[in-house]
Design a protein around this motif. Structure first.
Motif, PDB file in Angstrom:
ATOM      1  N   THR A 555       1.157  39.762 -10.893  1.00  0.00           N
ATOM      2  CA  THR A 555       1.976  40.758 -11.597  1.00  0.00           C
ATOM      3  C   THR A 555       3.405  40.241 -11.707  1.00  0.00           C
ATOM      4  O   THR A 555       4.010  39.872 -10.688  1.00  0.00           O
ATOM      5  CB  THR A 555       1.974  42.111 -10.859  1.00  0.00           C
ATOM      6  OG1 THR A 555       0.621  42.578 -10.757  1.00  0.00           O
ATOM      7  CG2 THR A 555       2.815  43.136 -11.606  1.00  0.00           C
ATOM      8  N   ILE A 556       3.925  40.230 -12.942  1.00  0.00           N
ATOM      9  CA  ILE A 556       5.271  39.720 -13.188  1.00  0.00           C
ATOM     10  C   ILE A 556       6.094  40.819 -13.852  1.00  0.00           C
ATOM     11  O   ILE A 556       5.680  41.411 -14.853  1.00  0.00           O
ATOM     12  CB  ILE A 556       5.243  38.476 -14.096  1.00  0.00           C
ATOM     13  CG1 ILE A 556       4.494  37.329 -13.399  1.00  0.00           C
ATOM     14  CG2 ILE A 556       6.657  38.042 -14.475  1.00  0.00           C
ATOM     15  CD1 ILE A 556       4.295  36.105 -14.279  1.00  0.00           C
ATOM     16  N   TYR A 557       7.258  41.102 -13.270  1.00  0.00           N
ATOM     17  CA  TYR A 557       8.246  41.967 -13.907  1.00  0.00           C
ATOM     18  C   TYR A 557       9.314  41.069 -14.527  1.00  0.00           C
ATOM     19  O   TYR A 557       9.790  40.121 -13.882  1.00  0.00           O
ATOM     20  CB  TYR A 557       8.918  42.888 -12.886  1.00  0.00           C
ATOM     21  CG  TYR A 557       7.997  43.865 -12.193  1.00  0.00           C
ATOM     22  CD1 TYR A 557       7.275  44.806 -12.912  1.00  0.00           C
ATOM     23  CD2 TYR A 557       7.867  43.855 -10.810  1.00  0.00           C
ATOM     24  CE1 TYR A 557       6.451  45.719 -12.269  1.00  0.00           C
ATOM     25  CE2 TYR A 557       7.050  44.757 -10.153  1.00  0.00           C
ATOM     26  CZ  TYR A 557       6.336  45.683 -10.886  1.00  0.00           C
ATOM     27  OH  TYR A 557       5.521  46.582 -10.238  1.00  0.00           O
ATOM     28  N   LEU A 558       9.700  41.369 -15.748  1.00  0.00           N
ATOM     29  CA  LEU A 558      10.772  40.627 -16.406  1.00  0.00           C
ATOM     30  C   LEU A 558      12.002  41.512 -16.516  1.00  0.00           C
ATOM     31  O   LEU A 558      11.928  42.650 -16.995  1.00  0.00           O
ATOM     32  CB  LEU A 558      10.331  40.170 -17.803  1.00  0.00           C
ATOM     33  CG  LEU A 558       9.139  39.213 -17.854  1.00  0.00           C
ATOM     34  CD1 LEU A 558       8.817  38.849 -19.296  1.00  0.00           C
ATOM     35  CD2 LEU A 558       9.427  37.960 -17.031  1.00  0.00           C
ATOM     36  N   ASP A 559      13.131  40.991 -16.054  1.00  0.00           N
ATOM     37  CA  ASP A 559      14.393  41.729 -16.082  1.00  0.00           C
ATOM     38  C   ASP A 559      15.448  40.822 -16.698  1.00  0.00           C
ATOM     39  O   ASP A 559      16.294  40.265 -15.994  1.00  0.00           O
ATOM     40  CB  ASP A 559      14.783  42.163 -14.666  1.00  0.00           C
ATOM     41  CG  ASP A 559      16.002  43.072 -14.649  1.00  0.00           C
ATOM     42  OD1 ASP A 559      16.404  43.565 -15.722  1.00  0.00           O
ATOM     43  OD2 ASP A 559      16.562  43.291 -13.551  1.00  0.00           O
ATOM     44  N   PHE A 560      15.394  40.658 -18.021  1.00  0.00           N
ATOM     45  CA  PHE A 560      16.311  39.769 -18.727  1.00  0.00           C
ATOM     46  C   PHE A 560      17.521  40.558 -19.227  1.00  0.00           C
ATOM     47  O   PHE A 560      17.398  41.721 -19.623  1.00  0.00           O
ATOM     48  CB  PHE A 560      15.615  39.110 -19.920  1.00  0.00           C
ATOM     49  CG  PHE A 560      14.578  38.075 -19.548  1.00  0.00           C
ATOM     50  CD1 PHE A 560      14.424  37.648 -18.230  1.00  0.00           C
ATOM     51  CD2 PHE A 560      13.752  37.529 -20.515  1.00  0.00           C
ATOM     52  CE1 PHE A 560      13.471  36.694 -17.888  1.00  0.00           C
ATOM     53  CE2 PHE A 560      12.797  36.576 -20.186  1.00  0.00           C
ATOM     54  CZ  PHE A 560      12.658  36.157 -18.875  1.00  0.00           C
ATOM     55  N   GLU A 561      18.659  39.887 -19.225  1.00  0.00           N
ATOM     56  CA  GLU A 561      19.870  40.525 -19.735  1.00  0.00           C
ATOM     57  C   GLU A 561      19.793  40.744 -21.241  1.00  0.00           C
ATOM     58  O   GLU A 561      20.302  41.735 -21.759  1.00  0.00           O
ATOM     59  CB  GLU A 561      21.090  39.668 -19.378  1.00  0.00           C
ATOM     60  CG  GLU A 561      21.302  39.535 -17.866  1.00  0.00           C
ATOM     61  CD  GLU A 561      22.276  38.435 -17.492  1.00  0.00           C
ATOM     62  OE1 GLU A 561      23.056  38.029 -18.364  1.00  0.00           O
ATOM     63  OE2 GLU A 561      22.244  37.982 -16.327  1.00  0.00           O
ATOM     64  N   ASP A 562      19.161  39.833 -21.953  1.00  0.00           N
ATOM     65  CA  ASP A 562      18.993  39.922 -23.398  1.00  0.00           C
ATOM     66  C   ASP A 562      17.560  40.364 -23.692  1.00  0.00           C
ATOM     67  O   ASP A 562      16.612  39.594 -23.545  1.00  0.00           O
ATOM     68  CB  ASP A 562      19.281  38.566 -24.050  1.00  0.00           C
ATOM     69  CG  ASP A 562      19.250  38.628 -25.572  1.00  0.00           C
ATOM     70  OD1 ASP A 562      18.841  39.676 -26.126  1.00  0.00           O
ATOM     71  OD2 ASP A 562      19.632  37.630 -26.206  1.00  0.00           O
TER      72      ASP A 562
END
Length: 823
Positions: A555-562
């Motif tokens: 399981t991967i959460y992505l927390d990108f600024e853009d």
């Protein structure tokens, strides 16, 4: 139309009297437990009935701040406290914890509830969900909202079973927190004191240095990079009245009764003028009064949107008062100012502002004033430490303080009386009956003596008004009077006077409210499937994502600024074909920012990491899987149940919980509901204030700042030399992360034994190699190949992440680290 109220702080009897005497329509205060003002004065529980009675005698409402998170073991005490507050007749509770709202609705269903600014309601969508599904009567809006954003909020329809539509309350004066209320974890992370538990350590008022791309940035005398000026929205009162705001709130944590008096006086004048449709502007003496009683500089806050060049002057973090001037010459026993900007007299207090550490600055009382020369008592000032150009501020005015103290000394008269509508009825041989109606309440009394036919001077309207309208010092006055007596009748004057006193006693008695005898049941903690522990990884860079895919993280959460990068990132995960991918929403959503959610939905991820109430409302109607993040402040079973009922598959435990509190929650709700962050850099400050724009550009907003956040790597160095990473998100909001990564690995065995199976590791600045090492270490932990204590020591020895063991509470209960469970 609801007549707007002026709402003032009242931490003790002097502040309460000051508020009542100087025009407050309502006051708010805390008790020794469960309020966000624990360091301030608070009334004792045994004083509460007297406090409420005092308020009501003077036509003032009494609100109690019950605005902290409540832990599972405290719910019985919280229920007992709710009953005491209801019986005392308080007019409303100010609440942060959603679980506490549900508890209050079950225990004392008639007690009105206001959503604290700690609930972080920043959008109309968030307001809608708490109004519709929690029955909230009023919302204290986040201080970061502008007038334009407030205009997009609309009062809701009455909730079924309740008469009043949704109301909005707005802070208009006082300290501005640099971080969003309810979202500041700095005190918890750095000082073992939680702002969500009323123990803010005010780290925002401390000095910081800015490190840009590894080098110290020269900011001159700007050192207090996170300390905003104080809010002063007195000139915005007409616009706020026009916007439908019903309550104008004065901040008052740790403030004096003189401050309460001064601020109430000025805002009372402003509100009265606005309600009468008169033009009004604060006079110089008004501004002086506001600055003198407490000020770190007065500013409109976010009322007109962001202005990153003005919000935080960064030169000081404590009270200053009116500006006196700059030193032109330093004499042997005096200083001479270039110009005296504010009147000054002997006995007034001043402080010398040298641009250095404000914790080590000189000040004192002026002994003599000769023109622009100020003299001080011999030996009280080190003149050698002063130079031309240093600033002086006036910090105390004994004459003003004495005048303000006189305003609330002695007997107090109600400022606004409540009109009573009376109906008088009866016939010969029957008792006289008086029915009073006000604010939805009806009270009736009957005479003990029977009515008789009148030979002379029967009871007419004039005579009834004369004897029934004498309400003395109470908050009531006679309004409409209906004489429904049948014929010419008479009753002894003494009995009429007794009836009036009995009526007044009945009016001032607090109405009985319904109560429940026991707590509502906890969610069923059904037997859990054993199953293996699962590891989720939150990635903030392409390199971290690539390594997670290479290592087959499930399981991967992505927390990108853009957020525009999400689409390609989701495609990469799909191509790898072995991981579920969730996209993290921004932590704050304001009116008009639903486009962020639409963009995320269009990327077609497996799920969403929900960080705010607006996102919960938006994504509830989508088929995407949803996990609630730490920012929802889930600290007890009732809060967890609320979010799980709204479509979440799991919710992240609050970072305010220590190990014992986590285990208590797992024992009273299904462990499968929860996920725990086992390793991370704590997100401390989350701010509308953008330090990138403020100190690395001349721009006032994202429109003209040049976006240095996209090209510069910034850390803020604290007083002990630790450099904390600073990041900006898609909404240009900044998060300051703790430089030291924290782990709860040493408590993994106890958590696993309690049934918890979902664990998360969050990355920040780690490169691919460090990411691989962390993934491998936590997999060994979850697969039983390595003990938590050994893992902690191994990471500390083999990496430069600075992983710490966590902290211990004062009660010596071992706490899961801040990263793991907020201990």
């Amino acid at each position: 139309m609801i007549l707007p109220e002026l709402l003032a702080p009242a931490g003790n009897w002097d502040c309460l009297r000051a508020a009542v005497a100087n025009g407050a329509d309502a006051v708010y205060f805390g008790m020794p437990r469960f309020n966000a003002r624990l360091r301030a004065d608070n009334f004792r529980l045994e004083e509460l009935p007297e406090v409420v009675a005092f308020c009501h005698r003077h036509g003032v409402k009494a609100y109690v701040a019950f605005n902290t998170l409540v832990f599972t073991s405290e719910l019985e005490d919280a229920a007992a406290f709710l009953r005491e507050l209801s019986r005392a007749g308080v007019d409303a509770l100010i609440v942060q914890d959603i679980g506490l709202v549900r508890l209050a609705r079950a225990i004392v269903p008639d007690l009105p509830i206001h959503a604290s600014t700690q609930m972080t309601v920043t959008s109309p969508e968030g307001a809608e969900i708490v109004h519709r599904e929690l029955g909230i009567e009023r919302i204290v809006l986040a201080r970061e909202l502008s007038l334009r954003e407030m205009a997009k909020f609309h009062g809701g329809a009455p909730v079924p079973g309740r008469e009043k539509p949704l109301e909005y309350e707005v802070f208009v004066h006082g300290a501005l927190c640099v971080a969003y209320s309810g979202q500041c974890l700095t005190s918890e992370s750095l000082g073992r004191r939680s702002a969500n538990r009323g123990e803010c350590a005010q780290a925002c008022r401390m000095p910081y240095e800015m490190i840009v791309d590894g080098a110290l940035q020269d900011l001159g005398d700007k050192r207090y990079l996170l300390s905003p000026q104080d809010l002063a929205a007195v000139e915005e009162i007409p616009a706020l009245v026009e916007a439908g705001v019903v309550s104008f709130k004065i901040e008052g944590r740790l403030k004096s009764p003189e401050y309460v008096s001064a601020v109430c006086q000025v805002y009372r004048r402003a509100m009265d003028a606005a309600l009468a449709g008169r033009e009004w502007a604060p006079a110089p003496e008004d501004r002086y009064q506001l600055e003198m009683t407490f000020s770190r500089g007065l500013y409109r806050g976010w009322m007109h949107g962001v202005n990153h060049q003005e919000l935080v002057p960064a030169r000081f973090g404590k009270k200053r008062g009116p500006f006196l001037g700059r030193i032109a010459h330093v004499g042997r026993d005096f200083v001479e100012l270039a110009m005296l900007e504010t009147p000054l007299k002997p006995g007034d207090g001043i402080v010398f502002d040298t641009g250095g550490d404000t914790n080590h600055e000189q000040g004192g009382r002026v002994y003599q004033v000769k023109g622009r020369r100020l003299f001080f008592r011999h030996g009280h000032v080190d003149f050698a430490a002063l130079e031309p150009g240093h600033r002086l501020w006036k910090t105390d005015d004994p004459a003003l303080n004495a005048a303000l103290q006189r305003s609330y000394a002695g007997r107090l008269e109600p400022r606004r009386r409540v009109p009573l509508a009376l109906r008088v009825s009866g016939h010969e041989g029957a008792p006289l009956r008086i029915e009073a109606t006000y604010a939805g309440r009806e009270v009736a009394v009957e005479s003990r003596t029977l009515l008789q036919a009148a030979r002379t001077a029967p009871l007419g309207e004039a005579r009834l008004r004369e004897h029934l309208g004498r309400f003395g010092e109470s908050a009531f006055e006679l309004g409409a009077l209906e004489n429904a007596l049948e014929g010419a009748l008479i009753l002894p004057i003494s009995e009429l006077n007794r009836l009036r006193r009995e009526l007044l006693f009945a009016l001032e008695a607090e109405p009985a409210r319904r109560e429940a005898a026991s707590l509502p049941p906890f969610p069923t903690a059904a037997a859990e499937l054993e199953g293996p522990a699962a590891l989720a990884l939150l990635c903030r860079s392409d390199a971290q994502l690539a390594q997670a895919l290479a290592d087959g993280v499930e399981t991967i959460y992505l927390d990108f600024e853009d957020l525009r990068r999400y689409r390609d990132a989701v495609a990469r995960v799909r191509d790898a074909g072995q991981s579920a991918v969730y996209l993290a929403t921004p932590r704050i959503q304001k009116a008009g920012e639903q486009g962020f959610f639409k963009l995320m939905e269009g990327c077609e991820p497996d799920g969403i990491l929900v960080r705010n109430l607006g996102a919960l409302e938006y994504f509830r109607s989508t088929p995407l899987r949803k996990v609630g993040d730490f920012s929802l402040n889930i600290a007890n079973p009732y809060t967890a149940e609320f979010f799980m009922e709204r479509g979440l598959e799991r919710c992240t435990l609050s970072y305010d919980l220590n190990l014992a509190q986590v285990l208590a929650l797992l024992a009273h709700a299904p462990p499968r509901w929860f996920e725990l962050t086992l390793h991370q850099h704590m997100p401390m400050f989350h701010m509308e204030h953008c330090a990138f724009a403020a100190f690395l550009s001349k721009g006032t907003s994202f429109l003209d700042c040049g976006r240095p956040c996209e090209s510069r790597r910034v850390h803020l160095r604290d007083r002990v030399g630790v450099e904390h990473p600073l990041r900006a998100d898609v909404g240009c909001r900044n998060t300051l992360f703790n430089a030291v990564a924290q782990t709860g690995a040493q408590f993994y065995g106890e958590l696993h034994a309690a049934g918890l199976r979902a664990f998360r590791v969050e990355l920040l600045e780690e490169d691919a190699g460090q990411t691989a090492q962390i993934i491998a270490a936590y997999r060994r932990l979850l697969w039983g190949q390595e003990a938590g204590g050994q893992l902690w020591r191994e990471l500390a020895a083999q990496s430069q992440l600075g992983v710490t063991r966590g902290t211990y509470r004062e009660d010596a209960t071992p706490a899961v680290s801040n990263a793991a469970a907020g201990g």
